[in-house]
Motif scaffolding. Structure first.
Motif, mmCIF file in Angstrom:
data_model
loop_
_atom_site.group_PDB
_atom_site.id
_atom_site.type_symbol
_atom_site.label_atom_id
_atom_site.label_comp_id
_atom_site.label_asym_id
_atom_site.label_seq_id
_atom_site.Cartn_x
_atom_site.Cartn_y
_atom_site.Cartn_z
ATOM 1 N N LYS A 142 0.665 -1.290 -0.040
ATOM 2 C CA LYS A 142 -0.030 0.116 -0.164
ATOM 3 C C LYS A 142 0.884 1.140 0.034
ATOM 4 O O LYS A 142 0.223 2.391 0.028
ATOM 5 N N GLY A 143 2.187 1.128 -0.063
ATOM 6 C CA GLY A 143 2.901 2.309 -0.101
ATOM 7 C C GLY A 143 3.318 2.672 1.586
ATOM 8 O O GLY A 143 4.410 2.539 2.028
ATOM 9 N N GLN A 144 2.073 3.140 2.238
ATOM 10 C CA GLN A 144 2.183 3.252 3.634
ATOM 11 C C GLN A 144 1.137 2.655 4.276
ATOM 12 O O GLN A 144 0.087 2.812 3.577
ATOM 13 N N ILE A 145 1.190 2.272 5.751
ATOM 14 C CA ILE A 145 -0.216 2.202 6.361
ATOM 15 C C ILE A 145 0.345 2.842 7.728
ATOM 16 O O ILE A 145 1.210 2.977 8.313
ATOM 17 N N PRO A 146 -1.109 3.285 8.527
ATOM 18 C CA PRO A 146 -0.771 3.899 9.710
ATOM 19 C C PRO A 146 -0.512 2.990 11.024
ATOM 20 O O PRO A 146 -0.904 1.852 10.853
ATOM 21 N N ALA A 147 0.403 3.384 11.736
ATOM 22 C CA ALA A 147 0.683 2.701 13.017
ATOM 23 C C ALA A 147 0.429 3.722 14.151
ATOM 24 O O ALA A 147 0.944 5.050 14.199
ATOM 25 N N GLY A 148 -0.266 3.408 14.925
ATOM 26 C CA GLY A 148 -0.482 4.204 16.353
ATOM 27 C C GLY A 148 0.318 3.687 17.548
ATOM 28 O O GLY A 148 0.636 2.676 17.767
ATOM 29 N N PHE A 149 0.591 4.826 18.220
ATOM 30 C CA PHE A 149 1.368 4.853 19.400
ATOM 31 C C PHE A 149 0.767 5.560 20.623
ATOM 32 O O PHE A 149 0.538 6.744 20.490
ATOM 33 N N VAL A 150 0.358 4.762 21.589
ATOM 34 C CA VAL A 150 -0.510 5.258 22.830
ATOM 35 C C VAL A 150 0.057 5.134 24.166
ATOM 36 O O VAL A 150 0.990 4.274 24.484
ATOM 37 N N VAL A 151 0.041 6.245 24.799
ATOM 38 C CA VAL A 151 0.335 6.305 25.966
ATOM 39 C C VAL A 151 -0.881 6.415 26.843
ATOM 40 O O VAL A 151 -1.709 7.093 26.670
ATOM 41 N N LEU A 152 -1.128 5.444 27.825
ATOM 42 C CA LEU A 152 -2.272 5.364 28.591
ATOM 43 C C LEU A 152 -2.189 6.151 29.976
ATOM 44 O O LEU A 152 -1.047 6.605 30.293
ATOM 45 N N LYS A 153 -3.270 6.376 30.398
ATOM 46 C CA LYS A 153 -3.777 7.149 31.813
ATOM 47 C C LYS A 153 -3.053 6.047 32.843
ATOM 48 O O LYS A 153 -3.145 5.060 32.636
ATOM 49 N N ILE B 121 9.785 9.013 14.944
ATOM 50 C CA ILE B 121 8.988 7.523 14.974
ATOM 51 C C ILE B 121 8.747 6.924 13.575
ATOM 52 O O ILE B 121 9.063 5.532 13.452
ATOM 53 N N ARG B 122 8.530 7.539 12.586
ATOM 54 C CA ARG B 122 8.372 6.921 11.356
ATOM 55 C C ARG B 122 9.894 6.443 10.852
ATOM 56 O O ARG B 122 10.195 5.441 10.184
ATOM 57 N N GLN B 123 10.927 7.105 10.846
ATOM 58 C CA GLN B 123 12.241 6.948 10.608
ATOM 59 C C GLN B 123 12.835 5.389 11.249
ATOM 60 O O GLN B 123 13.268 4.476 10.463
ATOM 61 N N ILE B 124 12.404 5.335 12.387
ATOM 62 C CA ILE B 124 12.784 4.041 13.077
ATOM 63 C C ILE B 124 11.881 2.972 12.751
ATOM 64 O O ILE B 124 12.464 1.834 12.492
ATOM 65 N N ALA B 125 10.667 3.416 12.508
ATOM 66 C CA ALA B 125 9.670 2.272 11.891
ATOM 67 C C ALA B 125 10.271 1.746 10.771
ATOM 68 O O ALA B 125 10.164 0.471 10.282
ATOM 69 N N ASP B 126 10.883 2.582 9.748
ATOM 70 C CA ASP B 126 11.130 2.208 8.594
ATOM 71 C C ASP B 126 12.634 1.737 8.660
ATOM 72 O O ASP B 126 12.965 1.589 7.481
ATOM 73 N N LEU C 112 13.313 2.118 19.154
ATOM 74 C CA LEU C 112 14.373 1.360 18.600
ATOM 75 C C LEU C 112 14.230 -0.077 19.128
ATOM 76 O O LEU C 112 14.281 -1.144 18.451
ATOM 77 N N GLN C 113 13.895 -0.351 20.229
ATOM 78 C CA GLN C 113 13.965 -1.798 20.864
ATOM 79 C C GLN C 113 12.601 -2.481 20.465
ATOM 80 O O GLN C 113 12.355 -3.496 20.023
ATOM 81 N N LEU C 114 11.480 -1.558 20.359
ATOM 82 C CA LEU C 114 9.981 -2.002 19.939
ATOM 83 C C LEU C 114 10.099 -2.638 18.564
ATOM 84 O O LEU C 114 9.555 -3.765 18.178
ATOM 85 N N PHE C 115 10.967 -1.911 17.620
ATOM 86 C CA PHE C 115 10.951 -2.409 15.974
ATOM 87 C C PHE C 115 12.057 -3.268 15.746
ATOM 88 O O PHE C 115 11.998 -4.348 15.003
ATOM 89 N N GLU C 116 12.995 -3.216 16.987
ATOM 90 C CA GLU C 116 13.989 -4.514 16.815
ATOM 91 C C GLU C 116 13.250 -5.640 16.914
ATOM 92 O O GLU C 116 13.623 -6.921 16.283
ATOM 93 N N LYS C 117 12.543 -5.778 18.063
ATOM 94 C CA LYS C 117 11.778 -7.149 18.471
ATOM 95 C C LYS C 117 10.798 -7.595 17.328
ATOM 96 O O LYS C 117 10.560 -8.606 17.133
#
Length: 650
Positions: free
Chosen positions: A554-565, A615-620, A640-645
């Protein structure tokens, strides 16, 4: 100052250019049809040494120059004239530093005397009209005194965040070539003491240009070594100096250079004209911020940002408002109730902060318990800018405080609001997600890729029709061609804001995202902010970011990054599934939204802007180009750790 021309806030026909009988529509129409008369009327509120030859004239390029032929002094208008008019004992500065346990206040008379002494000390060091002075300080009265003292003698100040990295600092020293540096001995970052002298010394070692010396304001938490030949003591230098009067400068004389990160890695030095800037700020204090003289105004920002320049220092003082200088964080110094405590203590009328500060408070104190019991009866409105205000955050703070909340939009380049709700003229309806309407002098349109206007409610590039109103940057320091390339070449006759969004049928502007944050999913251009708005509406979410990551199909797809209360009880799997369904329901399957990552923090600049690009650069899998203004570099380690995993699993 001699031969001063004094005016009293009315145009030649007695019309009040700020509030009075005008409603928004007539005020805006007047500014559009008769800009010379409108802005000339506002300018008459200020004290000029020599009146202008023309309100607006031709500049070196497409950007006009305002009040050519006029002479004025910013420090005189912010300080001395109030003393001369009998307000010398009124409070000018209110300093609240929970990180040091310090509170103090300065009157307009004390501020005048301090700026006159420091101006004299700089003169003794050879600083003259047009010389640059670099200011490297934390939020403090001394930082304000330093800025005003430069304006007093016609020097051009360039404020750089205290604690800014040496290499970035060196780049600014080489670009601005300051004759002198005014610095603090240290800053306080949370519980840490950060000495400034080693950073300055390293920067001066790296830089080709060498300032003549540094005057250090010594703080008790850590003191600079003054044994070197080019290091001087603030108190000693001021005591030995003769006070100086205000130096009239041309209205087109640069008041300051303010650096903002550029996409090329080379910092952009935004230049601010003196006369037009003061006139624009003068209108905003009552027209937009509804803060009459004598009231207390608080912008919870930093003097290193444009908000600090415009609304900690020049705007409030120009309008004879007491201005609050806050050294601390919205949470943790000492707790998430510090904003409400300071507002109650000083009877703040108008409060300005970033949406990210409100989200941080909401995350720690989701029910707003720490605001209970605080007397906020003086508060008339809350103003948010710096990052898009999602509707759920606006609603939370509006319900908590029971006050109007204004989401308004502006940029370092513009110096003041492009769009907002002019509460001092006519309160307009609040439309959550909108930054309201263009301010006087701003003609805003949305264009497609070919430069054609789009229909109402259709997304396009947000632009401002030329000429720009007073206060907007006329150029970049030593980079006039770069200014044209960055802002004026893309669409002929327009200033390119770099933001994308839409204008509704009522003329309300919705700034949705930076143009480079638009996500292209299989040819569909989707706004990251629209998806963030859906995520933020979930009661478990404190704050979030959505970025487009590379996808082979698709070229790009959205990814969400969420901090919880704090205290959220749902499982990770349940919550992520719920958030995915929320976006699919509200945005549609076309968004292809399937990925949600729960994170402890979002990477941000010190002003609160979320670093979506990083964030996008790390994800890519790219090397992130991290701006020098990042608040906490270690936050990126989690990503970095998230996308390495993720790569390991795949």
């Amino acid at each position: 100052m001699t031969d001063r021309v004094t005016y009293h806030g009315k145009s030649a026909k007695g019309e009040d250019m700020t509030t009075g009988h005008h409603n928004y529509a007539s005020l805006s129409r007047h500014a559009f049809e008769q800009p010379e008369r409108f802005w000339g009327g506002v300018a008459e509120r200020l004290n000029w040494t020599r009146k202008w030859d023309q309100v607006v004239g031709e500049g070196q390029g497409p950007i006009p120059r305002w009040f050519g032929g006029g002479q004025i002094n910013a420090c005189y208008n912010c300080v001395d004239r109030h003393v001369e008019q009998g307000f010398g004992e009124d409070t000018a500065l209110i300093y609240e530093s929970p990180v040091t346990g310090t509170s103090r206040q300065l009157s307009f008379r004390e501020l005048r005397d301090a700026t006159a002494r420091l101006g004299g000390a700089m003169r003794q060091q050879g600083v003259t009209l047009g010389d640059r002075v670099l200011i490297y300080m934390p939020n403090s009265p001394e930082a304000v005194i330093a800025m005003l003292a430069c304006a007093r003698i016609g020097a051009i100040h360039s404020v750089v965040f205290g604690g800014f990295a040496a290499r970035e600092l060196a780049a600014r020293i080489d670009d601005a070539t300051p004759k002198l540096i005014l610095a603090a001995s240290c800053g306080i970052e949370g519980a840490k003491i950060l000495p400034y002298q080693p950073i300055l010394d390293e920067a001066c070692t790296i830089s080709a240009h060498q300032p003549d010396g540094t005057i250090y304001w010594q703080r008790e938490q850590h003191q600079a070594d003054l044994t070197g030949a080019r290091a001087m003591d603030w108190v000693t230098e001021l005591a030995a100096a003769e006070p100086v009067a205000c130096e009239p400068v041309d209205a087109t004389h640069p008041l300051y250079i303010l650096y903002t990160s550029g996409t090329t890695g080379q910092p952009k030095g935004i230049v601010r004209d003196t006369g037009g800037y003061l006139v624009a700020l003068s209108w905003t204090m009552e027209g937009l911020y509804n803060c009459p003289p004598g009231e207390t105004y608080w912008a919870a920002s930093d003097v290193g940002w444009v908000v600090g320049h415009s609304y900690i220092v020049y705007g409030p003082l120009l309008n004879r408002n007491a201005t609050v200088i806050f050294e601390g964080k919205p949470v943790g110094t000492p707790d998430a109730g510090i904003f409400w405590q300071i507002m109650a203590k000083h009877k703040v009328r108008s409060f300005f902060t970033a949406p990210t500060a409100i989200r941080a408070i909401k995350q720690v104190d989701p029910d707003g318990d720490l605001a209970a019991g605080e007397d906020l009866s003086a508060l008339q409105a809350v103003y948010l800018a710096g990052e898009r205000t999602d509707p759920s955050t606006l609603e939370w703070i509006e319900i908590l405080l029971g006050k109007p909340v204004v989401d308004h939009w502006w940029q370092t380049e513009t110096g003041w609001a492009i769009c907002g709700n002019p509460l001092g003229v006519e309160p307009l309806p609040v439309k959550p997600g909108s930054t309201s309407v263009p301010m006087p002098g701003w003609q805003i349109e949305c264009l497609d890729e070919q430069g054609n206007p789009v229909a109402a409610n259709e997304t396009g590039a947000i632009v401002a029709r030329l000429p720009l109103p007073p206060g907007a940057a006329p150029t970049l320091w030593n980079a006039e061609e770069r200014y044209v390339e960055a802002y004026l070449e893309r669409y002929a006759g327009y200033y390119l804001s770099g933001d994308a969004g839409f204008i509704d049928e009522d003329g309300f502007v919705y700034v949705m995202t930076r143009t480079d944050d638009v996500i292209n999913v299989a040819g569909h251009r989707l706004s990251s902010s629209a998806m963030e708005e859906v995520l933020a509406a979930n009661p478990a979410v404190a704050e979030c970011a959505v970025v487009g990551v590379h996808d082979e199909l698709k070229g790009q797809i959205p990814a969400g990054f969420v901090v919880l209360k704090a205290g959220v009880g749902a499982t990770v799997e349940e919550l992520c599934a719920e958030l995915v369904q929320d976006v699919r329901r509200e945005i549609g399957p076309v968004a292809a939204f399937k990925r949600v990552h729960l994170v402890s923090k979002l990477p941000k600049t010190r002003s609160g802007k979320i670093l979506r690009r990083n964030i996008r650069q790390i994800a890519d899998g790219e090397e992130p180009k991290v701006p020098a203004t990042i608040e906490d570099l270690s936050v990126l380690d989690e990503y970095l750790q998230l996308f390495e995993k993720r790569e390991e699993k795949s």
